[in-house]
Write a protein that holds these residues in place. Structure first.
Motif, PDB file in Angstrom:
ATOM      1  N   SER A 164      96.139  70.528 -25.450  1.00 59.79           N
ATOM      2  CA  SER A 164      96.914  70.697 -26.678  1.00 59.79           C
ATOM      3  C   SER A 164      96.220  72.099 -27.183  1.00 59.79           C
ATOM      4  CB  SER A 164      96.671  69.740 -27.659  1.00 59.79           C
ATOM      5  OG  SER A 164      95.347  69.425 -27.839  1.00 59.79           O
ATOM      6  N   PHE A 165      97.359  72.720 -28.012  1.00 58.53           N
ATOM      7  CA  PHE A 165      97.012  73.802 -28.510  1.00 58.53           C
ATOM      8  C   PHE A 165      96.655  73.243 -30.163  1.00 58.53           C
ATOM      9  CE2 PHE A 165      99.298  75.978 -25.315  1.00 58.53           C
ATOM     10  CZ  PHE A 165      98.474  76.921 -24.871  1.00 58.53           C
ATOM     11  N   PRO A 166      95.957  74.133 -31.096  1.00 63.95           N
ATOM     12  CA  PRO A 166      95.223  75.457 -30.773  1.00 63.95           C
ATOM     13  C   PRO A 166      93.917  75.391 -30.029  1.00 63.95           C
ATOM     14  CG  PRO A 166      94.724  74.675 -32.857  1.00 63.95           C
ATOM     15  CD  PRO A 166      95.725  73.597 -32.535  1.00 63.95           C
ATOM     16  N   MET A 167      93.712  76.213 -29.130  1.00 65.73           N
ATOM     17  CA  MET A 167      92.394  76.091 -28.514  1.00 65.73           C
ATOM     18  C   MET A 167      91.508  77.385 -28.908  1.00 65.73           C
ATOM     19  SD  MET A 167      93.781  75.636 -24.735  1.00 65.73           S
ATOM     20  CE  MET A 167      95.307  74.434 -24.339  1.00 65.73           C
ATOM     21  N   ARG A 168      90.088  77.377 -28.885  1.00 65.88           N
ATOM     22  CA  ARG A 168      89.185  78.364 -29.148  1.00 65.88           C
ATOM     23  C   ARG A 168      88.739  78.904 -27.730  1.00 65.88           C
ATOM     24  NH1 ARG A 168      83.665  79.031 -30.154  1.00 65.88           N
ATOM     25  NH2 ARG A 168      83.112  80.360 -31.765  1.00 65.88           N
ATOM     26  N   VAL A 169      88.758  80.273 -27.537  1.00 66.86           N
ATOM     27  CA  VAL A 169      88.178  80.972 -26.523  1.00 66.86           C
ATOM     28  C   VAL A 169      87.180  82.087 -27.024  1.00 66.86           C
ATOM     29  CG1 VAL A 169      90.209  82.472 -26.061  1.00 66.86           C
ATOM     30  CG2 VAL A 169      88.519  82.010 -24.432  1.00 66.86           C
ATOM     31  N   SER A 170      85.945  82.370 -26.285  1.00 63.08           N
ATOM     32  CA  SER A 170      85.197  83.368 -26.756  1.00 63.08           C
ATOM     33  C   SER A 170      84.610  83.911 -25.253  1.00 63.08           C
ATOM     34  CB  SER A 170      84.265  83.174 -27.580  1.00 63.08           C
ATOM     35  OG  SER A 170      83.240  82.041 -27.033  1.00 63.08           O
ATOM     36  N   ALA A 171      83.900  84.921 -25.473  1.00 62.77           N
ATOM     37  CA  ALA A 171      83.329  85.464 -24.172  1.00 62.77           C
ATOM     38  C   ALA A 171      82.321  84.398 -23.502  1.00 62.77           C
ATOM     39  CB  ALA A 171      82.239  86.668 -24.545  1.00 62.77           C
ATOM     40  N   ALA A 172      81.525  83.608 -24.394  1.00 62.84           N
ATOM     41  CA  ALA A 172      80.886  82.356 -24.032  1.00 62.84           C
ATOM     42  C   ALA A 172      81.571  81.285 -23.535  1.00 62.84           C
ATOM     43  CB  ALA A 172      79.570  82.283 -24.967  1.00 62.84           C
ATOM     44  N   GLU A 173      82.663  80.989 -23.987  1.00 60.61           N
ATOM     45  CA  GLU A 173      83.480  79.863 -23.934  1.00 60.61           C
ATOM     46  C   GLU A 173      84.641  80.021 -23.246  1.00 60.61           C
ATOM     47  OE1 GLU A 173      82.140  76.931 -27.365  1.00 60.61           O
ATOM     48  OE2 GLU A 173      83.270  78.664 -28.278  1.00 60.61           O
ATOM     49  N   PRO A 174      84.734  80.060 -22.060  1.00 61.04           N
ATOM     50  CA  PRO A 174      86.077  80.441 -21.256  1.00 61.04           C
ATOM     51  C   PRO A 174      87.032  79.241 -21.361  1.00 61.04           C
ATOM     52  CG  PRO A 174      84.525  79.963 -19.437  1.00 61.04           C
ATOM     53  CD  PRO A 174      83.623  80.137 -20.943  1.00 61.04           C
ATOM     54  N   VAL A 175      88.131  79.347 -21.100  1.00 56.35           N
ATOM     55  CA  VAL A 175      89.211  78.455 -21.217  1.00 56.35           C
ATOM     56  C   VAL A 175      90.129  78.597 -20.048  1.00 56.35           C
ATOM     57  CG1 VAL A 175      91.429  77.508 -22.154  1.00 56.35           C
ATOM     58  CG2 VAL A 175      89.506  77.772 -23.691  1.00 56.35           C
ATOM     59  N   VAL A 176      90.178  77.407 -19.296  1.00 58.84           N
ATOM     60  CA  VAL A 176      91.245  77.555 -18.034  1.00 58.84           C
ATOM     61  C   VAL A 176      92.528  76.585 -18.535  1.00 58.84           C
ATOM     62  CG1 VAL A 176      91.556  76.736 -15.651  1.00 58.84           C
ATOM     63  CG2 VAL A 176      89.352  77.496 -16.686  1.00 58.84           C
ATOM     64  N   LEU A 177      93.608  77.313 -18.141  1.00 59.93           N
ATOM     65  CA  LEU A 177      94.934  76.664 -18.302  1.00 59.93           C
ATOM     66  C   LEU A 177      95.568  76.555 -16.991  1.00 59.93           C
ATOM     67  CD1 LEU A 177      96.402  78.942 -21.268  1.00 59.93           C
ATOM     68  CD2 LEU A 177      95.064  76.721 -21.572  1.00 59.93           C
ATOM     69  N   ARG A 178      96.251  75.242 -16.770  1.00 60.47           N
ATOM     70  CA  ARG A 178      96.847  75.141 -15.649  1.00 60.47           C
ATOM     71  C   ARG A 178      98.406  74.603 -15.958  1.00 60.47           C
ATOM     72  NH1 ARG A 178      97.340  70.905 -11.466  1.00 60.47           N
ATOM     73  NH2 ARG A 178      96.450  71.660  -9.461  1.00 60.47           N
ATOM     74  N   VAL A 179      99.406  75.587 -15.135  1.00 62.75           N
ATOM     75  CA  VAL A 179     100.685  75.198 -15.245  1.00 62.75           C
ATOM     76  C   VAL A 179     101.134  74.773 -13.845  1.00 62.75           C
ATOM     77  CG1 VAL A 179     102.811  76.539 -16.229  1.00 62.75           C
ATOM     78  CG2 VAL A 179     100.528  76.965 -17.372  1.00 62.75           C
ATOM     79  N   ALA A 180     102.099  73.799 -13.998  1.00 57.84           N
ATOM     80  CA  ALA A 180     102.922  73.482 -12.834  1.00 57.84           C
ATOM     81  C   ALA A 180     104.293  73.678 -13.108  1.00 57.84           C
ATOM     82  CB  ALA A 180     102.636  71.938 -12.466  1.00 57.84           C
ATOM     83  N   ALA A 181     104.861  74.683 -12.304  1.00 58.00           N
ATOM     84  CA  ALA A 181     106.569  74.960 -12.492  1.00 58.00           C
ATOM     85  C   ALA A 181     107.034  74.301 -11.287  1.00 58.00           C
ATOM     86  CB  ALA A 181     106.717  76.254 -12.754  1.00 58.00           C
ATOM     87  N   THR A 182     108.203  73.627 -11.607  1.00 61.12           N
ATOM     88  CA  THR A 182     109.262  73.071 -10.689  1.00 61.12           C
ATOM     89  C   THR A 182     110.772  73.768 -10.798  1.00 61.12           C
ATOM     90  OG1 THR A 182     109.692  70.993 -11.978  1.00 61.12           O
ATOM     91  CG2 THR A 182     107.699  71.087 -10.392  1.00 61.12           C
ATOM     92  N   THR A 183     111.271  73.486  -9.692  1.00 63.04           N
ATOM     93  CA  THR A 183     112.638  73.892  -9.691  1.00 63.04           C
ATOM     94  C   THR A 183     113.447  73.062  -8.473  1.00 63.04           C
ATOM     95  OG1 THR A 183     114.605  75.687  -9.790  1.00 63.04           O
ATOM     96  CG2 THR A 183     112.462  76.166  -8.473  1.00 63.04           C
ATOM     97  N   THR A 184     114.806  72.767  -8.769  1.00 61.57           N
ATOM     98  CA  THR A 184     115.352  72.087  -7.854  1.00 61.57           C
ATOM     99  C   THR A 184     116.717  72.797  -7.491  1.00 61.57           C
ATOM    100  OG1 THR A 184     116.382  70.425  -9.298  1.00 61.57           O
ATOM    101  CG2 THR A 184     114.412  69.930  -7.893  1.00 61.57           C
ATOM    102  N   GLY A 185     117.002  73.927  -8.542  1.00 61.13           N
ATOM    103  CA  GLY A 185     118.168  74.562  -8.353  1.00 61.13           C
ATOM    104  C   GLY A 185     118.483  76.120  -8.394  1.00 61.13           C
TER     105      GLY A 185
END
Length: 432
Positions: free
Chosen positions: A360-381
């Motif tokens: 969930s947003f908001p998220m905090r990121v800095s040089a010492a605290e990386p954040v990894v976002l994962r996105v799964a996109a799908t399509t059938t058409g």
């Protein structure tokens, strides 16, 4: 002591304190006892972050000990990817620089590791799925990983390697061979670590060479009048992420006799580039973000941009495995590319019965605290070109960071009704 030796020392200390044998730990990590021995002796390094996370949990590590172990793995993995340390005679926006525990003022250390995560539920296989798949089963065991949607690593007094944001041309996890208009030319593979670029007007894919992406890792500076401030973020993009490290499918125009055997996940970009292949049905994208300034950056939201929709090409589907998976479902942002206005919808995950909260947003990121976002996109058409816009704010200003594949859109195509091939190990060829 090298980064790999430091990581191995921490593993040995946790194992000894946990009181578990190598055999028990190996079973919990879904790996072999000999491989675990090599990890603890510093002779090998886990290729995936999830193995490290599972090891820390199995040994009963505290939060602080887990952070130390994770950071040690980050440093060792970055050293392994960078190769032997070499001097850097002059500033360059894109070289890979050896780890430096004391970054020079004005430049924040960043890490281009490629964290591993588990994947969405495996798809149903055709009849060949029931054939012997010993090799694929081994790949599934090695990739049975803990899903990480948001990862923040902090540990005072330990340096983080500084690497420039690498990039590779291509459309939608593609490399030198770009897609052509009207969906008649396929995409090609990109380098495993891509780079996010500043937002730009959507463009249809072209057949020419990809333009060099604008680095997103430069320190923030005062914006010129009428211009948005530079994003104080460094982004490393992985667009060839397979479910459970082994389950994925590509569309390719070539016939099965001309397509080589499926690669392992780490070699997928090169394999896809050579086959001019397109992600079939779904695509998982991971973005690792670091701050590049002294302060923190707030991530406010993620928007989906679909630049083009075409009729899916009538190519063949090549499954990368004959089935794999486990008891892990990652927490991620799900995107339905077929929607008129696609949204990045947060979805909770499951770790062997334990619920993983949705990101969930908001998220905090800095040089010492990386954040990894994962996105799964799908399509059938559709055969879709798409990208992501990440909204951010900091004390120096606010803006958006374009998440794509080295300056070109990501590409995912529907594959319903296309011939599906799986690689028959006992025959040494693709088979329906």
């Amino acid at each position: 002591m090298s980064e790999a030796e430091d990581f191995a020392r921490l593993m040995r200390e946790l194992k000894e304190r946990g009181g578990l044998s190598y055999g028990v730990l190996a079973r919990r990590l879904h790996t072999s006892t000999s491989t675990l021995h090599r990890y603890c002796r510093g002779e090998a390094l886990p290729a995936q972050f999830a193995v490290v996370d599972r090891f820390a949990r199995a040994c009963g590590a505290s939060a602080a000990e887990a952070v130390d172990l994770h950071r040690a793995w980050l440093l060792a993995d970055a050293r392994r990817r960078a190769g032997p340390a070499a001097p850097d005679p002059a500033p360059d926006p894109e070289p890979v620089i050896a780890p430096d525990p004391k970054p020079e003022p004005g430049r924040a250390a960043a890490d281009t590791r490629e964290p591993a995560v588990a994947a969405v539920a495996p798809v149903v296989r055709p009849s060949w799925h029931r054939r012997r798949a010993a090799v694929v089963a081994a790949a599934g065991l090695a990739a049975g990983a803990v899903a990480v949607a948001l990862l923040a690593v902090t540990a005072p007094g330990r340096g983080v390697p500084h690497t420039a944001s690498g990039s590779g041309p291509g459309a939608g996890a593609r490399g030198p061979a770009a897609s052509a208009a009207a969906g008649t030319a396929p995409a090609a593979g990109a380098a495993p670590t891509g780079s996010a670029t500043p937002p730009a007007p959507p463009t249809a894919p072209s057949g020419g060479p990809a333009a060099a992406p604008t680095p997103s890792s430069a320190p923030p500076s005062a914006p010129a009048p009428g211009h948005a401030p530079a994003a104080p973020l460094r982004a490393a993009v992985r667009s060839h992420v397979w479910a459970a490290g082994c389950d994925h499918a590509y569309l390719a125009e070539r016939g099965p006799a001309s397509v080589p055997p499926p690669p392992v996940e780490a070699d997928a970009p090169a394999w896809a580039a050579a086959q001019r292949a397109v992600h079939a049905g779904n695509q998982i994208v991971e973005v690792t973000l670091h701050g590049t300034g002294s302060g923190a950056v707030v991530l406010e939201g993620l928007e989906v941009r679909v630049a083009a929709r075409r009729t899916p090409p009538a190519w063949n589907v090549y499954e990368m495995s004959q089935g794999c998976g486990g008891g892990i479902t990652p927490a991620l942002f799900a995107v339905n590319l077929d929607a008129p206005r696609p949204l990045a919808r947060p979805v909770a995950g499951n770790d062997f019965g334990n619920r993983v909260p949705a990101p969930s947003f908001p998220m905090r990121v800095s040089a010492a605290e990386p954040v990894v976002l994962r996105v799964a996109a799908t399509t059938t058409g559709c055969d879709c070109d798409w990208s992501l816009d990440l909204r951010w704010s900091s004390p120096t200003g606010s803006g958006t960071l374009r998440i794509d594949d080295g300056g070109r859109p990501l590409r995912t195509s529907a594959a319903a009704g296309r011939p599906v091939y799986g690689y028959a190990l006992e025959l040494g060829r693709w088979s329906r």
